[in-house]
Design an enzyme around this catalytic site. Structure first.
Site, PDB file in Angstrom:
ATOM      1  N   LEU A   4       0.823  -1.220   0.000  1.00 31.82           N
ATOM      2  CA  LEU A   4       0.000   0.000   0.000  1.00 31.82           C
ATOM      3  C   LEU A   4       0.851   1.262   0.000  1.00 31.82           C
ATOM      4  CD1 LEU A   4      -2.922  -0.938   2.443  1.00 31.82           C
ATOM      5  CD2 LEU A   4      -2.943  -0.910  -0.059  1.00 31.82           C
ATOM      6  N   HIS A   5       1.973   1.249   0.740  1.00 33.16           N
ATOM      7  CA  HIS A   5       2.742   2.505   0.845  1.00 33.16           C
ATOM      8  C   HIS A   5       3.370   2.932  -0.483  1.00 33.16           C
ATOM      9  CE1 HIS A   5       6.155  -0.028   0.880  1.00 33.16           C
ATOM     10  NE2 HIS A   5       6.731   0.301   2.016  1.00 33.16           N
ATOM     11  N   ASP A   6       3.366   2.015  -1.471  1.00 29.62           N
ATOM     12  CA  ASP A   6       3.887   2.357  -2.809  1.00 29.62           C
ATOM     13  C   ASP A   6       2.899   3.178  -3.630  1.00 29.62           C
ATOM     14  OD1 ASP A   6       6.131   0.873  -2.400  1.00 29.62           O
ATOM     15  OD2 ASP A   6       5.588  -0.760  -3.756  1.00 29.62           O
TER      16      ASP A   6
END
Ligand SMILES: C[S@@+](CC[C@H](N)C(=O)[O-])C[C@H]1O[C@@H](n2cnc3c(N)ncnc32)[C@H](O)[C@@H]1O
Length: 372
Positions: free
Chosen positions: A279-281
């Site tokens: 998700l953090h990408d």
């Protein structure tokens, strides 16, 4: 403008403004450096500040230590400068400069005059191939951050070294193999933390979405022997998972699914899905789409486990916003989120609720579990 008496934060802001005026004053700094009780605190804070000032040089000394082979050379026996120079291919003066810089950073230690071994950080780093891979990889980040304000001002869609490296759909087979190997090198630490924090054995089948070459699944396979397993990743990445799964003797237990998680439906039949460092990408809108697709793929009672470095978690120190914040900015998409932000995106995407996992080393990863 006078601050309102109803503003609950006004008192804190006034205190911070006063404290900062005092800390900035040269006369206070001189007083603090001479006064017995506060002197130690002043020295520590001055040291911390200068570490911030010089940190980029420390990181480059670290890269030179790793790339020169010093970690292996100093591992078992004390080495003098002549052998350090010979083995690293440096002149004696340069070898001396490097090993002294390494000693200042606790990577090396002078065990007798002119003879060197690994220091405590050096010993820990030698056993951590994931950290060594990241140090080498940081060349790209270092290049992108050379003019940090230019980077922050630029349109995030402008190309950078990192955005090229992490261009998932556009990477060819070799590019995907390079980033999958980098991810796999650090996956052991992540999987160990998450396996200790969450009992996957309660499930029947686990699908790791964006599972790369299967390093997470292989680690979970060992700790939950009766779990059926699957990986979902882009075709040119997932094709590289087969040999690693086979050589781990898991080819009958792990199904490999290929597709684009933003476009294609996720396979059914799994009562747990994991998203590890995914998700953090990505920016919020694609994350919401992915979370909704995962919710659709899960049966009633199914769960999603999200594992990645998160901000605002005690114990992460400056890594999350100080490091991942800039890293992901340079990459051109994504951001570090706190557990509540991820949990609230999951509930917007259709999950009923979520809770945080208690992870021992949150600097490596944090975790939340989302319930259908
Ligand atoms: C940062 S890596 C994380 C890999 C692995 N989960 C880990 O933690 O080591 C992101 C992974 O997501 C995969 N990925 C990126 N975009 C994707 C997409 N649109 N569909 C499927 N997989 C994708 C990449 O190929 C890569 O394996």
């Amino acid at each position: 403008m006078p601050s309102s008496t109803h503003d609950p934060h006004a008192l804190r802001a006034r205190w911070v403004a006063w404290r900062n005026r005092v800390l900035a004053s040269r006369s206070f700094q001189r007083w603090a450096s001479r006064t017995p009780i506060v002197r130690r605190i002043a020295r520590k804070r001055a040291g911390d500040l200068f570490d911030l000032v010089a940190g980029f040089a420390y990181s480059q000394a670290l890269l030179a230590t790793v790339e020169s082979g010093l970690l292996d050379l100093l591992a078992e026996h004390p080495q003098d400068l002549t052998s350090i120079a010979r083995e690293t291919g440096l002149g004696e003066a340069a070898a001396s400069r490097l090993v002294r810089a390494a000693a200042a950073l606790d990577l090396a230690e002078e065990v007798s005059p002119g003879r060197w071994m690994l220091g405590q950080h050096g010993a820990a780093l030698r056993g951590n191939m994931g950290a060594q891979a990241m140090i080498r990889h940081h060349r790209l980040l270092y290049r992108d951050l050379a003019e940090p304000l230019d980077l922050l001002r630029a349109d995030r869609r402008c190309g950078t070294s990192l955005s090229e490296y992490w261009n998932y759909p556009a990477q060819d087979h070799d590019g995907a193999a390079a980033y999958s190997a980098l991810m796999a090198a650090s996956q052991e630490m992540v999987a160990g933390q998450i396996a200790d924090a969450y009992d996957f054995g309660r499930h029947h089948a686990l699908l790791d979405v964006g599972g790369g070459h299967g390093a997470f699944i292989r680690a979970i396979a060992a700790s939950s022997p009766s779990l059926e397993l699957g990986i979902f990743d882009l075709p040119h990445v997932a094709e590289g998972a087969g040999p690693a799964i086979k050589s781990a003797g898991l080819d009958r237990r792990v199904a490999i699914h290929t597709g684009d998680f933003f476009r294609d439906p996720l396979p059914a039949g799994y009562d747990c899905i994991s998203l590890v460092r995914i998700l953090h990408d990505h920016d919020d809108e694609p994350c919401l789409r992915l979370l909704a697709a995962i919710r659709r793929a899960l049966p009633p009672g199914g769960r999603l486990v999200v594992a990645e470095p998160m901000s605002g978690v005690r114990g992460t120190g400056p890594m999350s916003d100080g490091y991942f914040g800039l890293y992901l900015w340079a990459m051109g998409s994504g951001r570090p989120r706190n557990p509540a932000e991820i949990g609230s995106m999951a509930t917007r995407a259709g999950f009923a609720n979520w809770k945080g996992l208690s992870v021992a080393q949150p600097v490596i990863t944090s975790g939340i579990v989302c319930f259908t």
